[in-house]
Motif scaffolding. Structure first.
Motif, short mmCIF file in Angstrom:
data_model
loop_
_atom_site.label_atom_id
_atom_site.label_comp_id
_atom_site.label_asym_id
_atom_site.label_seq_id
_atom_site.Cartn_x
_atom_site.Cartn_y
_atom_site.Cartn_z
N GLY A 141 -24.36 5.93 27.57
CA GLY A 141 -23.05 6.00 26.97
C GLY A 141 -22.44 4.62 26.80
N GLY A 185 -23.51 2.54 22.76
CA GLY A 185 -24.82 2.78 23.36
C GLY A 185 -25.96 2.45 22.41
N SER A 214 -24.75 3.71 31.27
CA SER A 214 -23.92 3.27 30.15
C SER A 214 -24.20 1.80 29.85
CB SER A 214 -22.44 3.48 30.45
OG SER A 214 -22.10 2.96 31.72
#
Length: 223
Positions: free
Chosen positions: A53, A148, A97
């Motif tokens: 993410g 991302g 992430s």
């Protein structure tokens, strides 16, 4: 996963973004303190699927685990529709992430929203993301949203692309597959377009097929 645990310890000890976080508020009522470096990490395990993410949100900042807030619940629902039941999500999908720390909040006109990570934060975290990929060794990388996707393009030595150019596509990276999806957050307006919804549905179709392939080969459960 001793090597991954050592990497996690190194990430938790990192304070390189402290001066970029200072001055930005945590923000909810009664939470006016400044954000401090507090990396959010998944449990260490070797996984066939890695989800990437943008950055942790407030819920993740408080609990220390990724994808626990409203956007996380949306992505769990998305994965459920693609063949990963919510009860097994945390032990099947390694979650990370592009930036490991919550960037804080910012005022956008009359509303507060999560502050996106800046370019320097992304560059300083890029090496950690590469090492996570190397150690976790996923078969599928799911890139959620433009940040991302761009983080992975940087690691591959490619120029950044617009979200509409990648969502719904699958690309090979060595012996891995990269699947690009739009972020499920209601803040993003990307999925307001029918054309972009079609792109997202194609990405979900590809992910469903790849997860089915993993189950058939028992590769999904190799951790």
């Amino acid at each position: 996963m001793a090597i991954l645990e050592e990497l996690d310890d190194e990430i938790r000890a990192c304070t390189r973004c402290a001066n970029r976080l200072g001055g930005h508020p945590v923000n909810p009522p009664g939470r006016l303190e400044e954000v401090v470096p507090r990396p959010v990490l998944s449990m260490p395990f070797s996984a066939a699927i890695m989800l990437i993410g943008q950055a942790p949100g407030l819920t993740e900042y408080d609990c220390g685990r990724p994808f626990q807030g409203p956007a996380g619940q949306d992505i769990r629902s998305l994965f459920a529709g693609c063949g990963v039941h919510p009860d097994e999500f945390d032990r099947v999908v390694y979650q990370t992430s592009a930036v490991k720390c919550f960037p804080g909040r910012k005022l956008n006109k009359d509303r507060w929203e999560d502050r996106p990570p800046d370019g320097k934060m992304l560059r300083m975290c890029s090496g950690f993301l590469q090492r996570q990929i190397d150690v976790v060794n996923p078969y599928i990388l799911v890139c959620l949203g433009g940040v991302g996707a761009n983080a992975i393009d940087v690691l591959r030595g490619r120029p950044s692309r617009k979200l509409g150019d990648v969502v719904g596509k699958v690309e090979e990276w060595g012996d891995r597959y990269i699947i690009f999806l739009a972020h499920t957050s209601g803040v993003s307006r990307f999925l307001n377009s029918e054309e972009n919804k079609d792109r997202q549905n194609e990405g979900k179709r590809i992910l469903t097929h790849k997860i089915g392939t993993l189950r058939d080969s028992r590769h999904l459960m190799r951790f």
